[in-house]
Scaffold this motif. Structure first.
Motif, mmCIF file in Angstrom:
data_model
loop_
_atom_site.group_PDB
_atom_site.id
_atom_site.type_symbol
_atom_site.label_atom_id
_atom_site.label_comp_id
_atom_site.label_asym_id
_atom_site.label_seq_id
_atom_site.Cartn_x
_atom_site.Cartn_y
_atom_site.Cartn_z
ATOM 1 N N UNK A 48 0.792 -1.234 0.000
ATOM 2 C CA UNK A 48 0.000 0.000 0.000
ATOM 3 C C UNK A 48 0.822 1.281 0.000
ATOM 4 N N UNK A 49 2.095 1.180 -0.286
ATOM 5 C CA UNK A 49 2.941 2.373 -0.381
ATOM 6 C C UNK A 49 4.145 2.081 -1.266
ATOM 7 N N UNK A 50 4.771 3.159 -1.726
ATOM 8 C CA UNK A 50 5.952 3.041 -2.578
ATOM 9 C C UNK A 50 6.965 4.093 -2.197
ATOM 10 N N UNK A 51 8.222 3.802 -2.468
ATOM 11 C CA UNK A 51 9.304 4.756 -2.258
ATOM 12 C C UNK A 51 9.660 5.384 -3.601
ATOM 13 N N UNK A 52 9.791 6.702 -3.591
ATOM 14 C CA UNK A 52 10.139 7.458 -4.788
ATOM 15 C C UNK A 52 11.486 8.132 -4.568
ATOM 16 N N UNK A 53 12.365 8.013 -5.558
ATOM 17 C CA UNK A 53 13.642 8.737 -5.560
ATOM 18 C C UNK A 53 13.420 10.014 -6.353
ATOM 19 N N UNK A 54 13.789 11.168 -5.781
ATOM 20 C CA UNK A 54 13.581 12.430 -6.486
ATOM 21 C C UNK A 54 14.615 12.624 -7.584
ATOM 22 N N UNK A 55 14.296 13.462 -8.548
ATOM 23 C CA UNK A 55 15.235 13.732 -9.630
ATOM 24 C C UNK A 55 16.470 14.476 -9.140
ATOM 25 N N UNK A 56 16.420 15.044 -7.952
ATOM 26 C CA UNK A 56 17.587 15.727 -7.384
ATOM 27 C C UNK A 56 18.636 14.765 -6.844
#
Length: 151
Positions: A48-56
């Motif tokens: 029910x969740x995900x980890x996102x890596x930012x473009x920075x």
């Protein structure tokens, strides 16, 4: 549409959680955007969740293009933990401050023509015939509560 749950996930400065996961058909590799442009890419998916890596993030790379006088110039864009950079861009190309950079769409998950950011500074690189281009990202996850996951 996903909600950002927490910025600075597990001490990783350029990661955050969203409230969508496997139960929403989210996959690692999906990108996340807002109305201004690309924010990052899903790197880990739970139920029910995900980890996102930012473009920075310093280990985030994507191909983009800058439209200069109606001609696209392809380039590799990478995060530097603050902004984005193009490490080697030919000084023979008439790039200018405020030129916009867009995705090329050459990745399985990243469509073309999504705004990445704009040129804010041209620096001398270690190679005399090239600039190091500093790009301000179009989007900032710290300023967002919601985003869109592109599948």
């Amino acid at each position: 549409v996903a909600k950002i749950l927490k910025i600075n996930y597990s001490g990783k400065r350029h990661h955050f959680l969203i409230n969508k996961g496997l139960s929403d058909q989210i996959q690692a590799g999906n990108i996340v955007v807002d109305d201004r442009g690309i924010l990052g890419q899903v790197i880990d998916v739970q139920t029910d969740q995900s980890t996102v890596k930012t473009i920075r993030s310093k280990d985030f790379y994507l191909t983009g293009y800058i439209m200069i006088k109606d001609k696209p110039y392809l380039t590799l864009v990478q995060g530097d933990n603050q902004n984005l950079t193009i490490n080697y861009f030919s000084k023979n190309t008439p790039i200018q401050i405020n030129d916009s950079i867009y995705t090329t769409g050459d990745d399985l998950y990243i469509p073309e023509n999504i705004r990445i950011g704009k040129v804010v500074k041209l620096q001398q690189s270690e190679l005399k015939d090239f600039y190091k281009v500093i790009i301000q990202p179009a989007s900032n996850p710290n300023a967002q509560k919601y985003l869109i996951v592109l599948k």
